[in-house]
Design a protein around this motif. Structure first.
Motif: not given
Length: 256
Positions: A130-131, A135, A154, A197, A201, A220, A225, A228
């Protein structure tokens, strides 16, 4: 119809469901000083623009990680939705999910709601990324139990910290540059933010997959979402409405 509200640290998302279909949604910034009338007027305007009669709302369900706004939200719902009392996760509605955290109360309700929604839609085992303001990475096993996860700053928080601590670096819009080798400061910052990032992730997700036995569906969600998630070849689905869907699923189970 159902009005579902997900209140996060940065944004409040409102979604209207007609049975299983999300027919409209909008976001407000999470302002801890917001009044009930401000919430009610913004919500009323959304309903008016989308030609939805507020009298068609049968129930309201809320998940919140910001206690400071709940007084205004509850009052707004009662005032503008014909005295309906919302169902609030953790207050007058409790989640039916096995929570394996050492201290289960520490897990944000938004993470558990998203876990329930993801398991219902995609099965398990799975990892939900979950962005949001932070995150979060949440692992759910084959039976739908919440196992735990990881929390990472984040990307917007990271960029803001860099701007504040480095006197000559400007604030930049968070966009993916065409090349990772930036030819100016703005492009260099964007390249580092997005590609860096994505790498972080990917590493966390791959390590979590190994702990889950090597295989998992990766979802995501959250505000960033699409940006990224679309850059990393590791997501099975990009699902922006996952938490709202989770609230709908919880409500349907409650009513059954």
């Amino acid at each position: 119809m159902l009005l579902a509200i997900d209140i996060g640290n940065t944004n409040m998302e409102f979604g209207v469901f007609d049975k299983e279909k999300l027919i409209g949604s909008f976001r407000l910034g999470t302002n801890r000083e917001i009044t009930s009338d401000e919430v009610g007027l913004f919500t009323s305007q959304f309903f008016s623009i989308n030609n939805i009669d507020r009298r068609q709302i049968d129930d309201i369900i809320i998940a919140s990680v910001v206690p400071q706004v709940m007084y205004s939200i509850n009052n707004a719902m009662k005032k503008y939705f014909y005295k309906k009392k919302p169902l609030v996760i953790g207050d007058n509605l409790f989640l039916k999910i096995k929570n394996s955290y050492d201290h289960p109360a520490e897990v944000g309700t938004d993470r558990l709601v998203a876990a329930i929604g993801a398991y219902h839609k995609y099965g398990g085992p799975l990892i939900v990324v979950d962005f949001g303001t932070a995150t979060t990475f949440d692992a759910i096993d084959q039976e739908g139990a919440y196992l735990g996860g990881a929390i990472f700053p984040g990307v917007k928080i990271s960029m803001e910290a860099l701007f504040q601590k480095a006197a000559k670096l400007p604030r930049v819009e968070l966009l993916k540059p065409e090349n990772i080798i930036g030819k100016n400061t703005i492009k260099s910052l964007q390249a580092g933010a997005v590609y860096g990032y994505v790498g972080a992730v990917g590493n966390i997700v791959n390590e979590m997959k190994q702990e889950l036995g090597g295989s998992a569906t990766i979802i995501a969600t959250g505000g960033l979402a699409k940006l990224i998630g679309s850059q990393a070849d590791l997501f099975s689905h990009i699902d922006r409405s996952l938490t709202l869907d989770g609230l709908r699923i919880i409500y349907e189970d409650y009513k059954s």
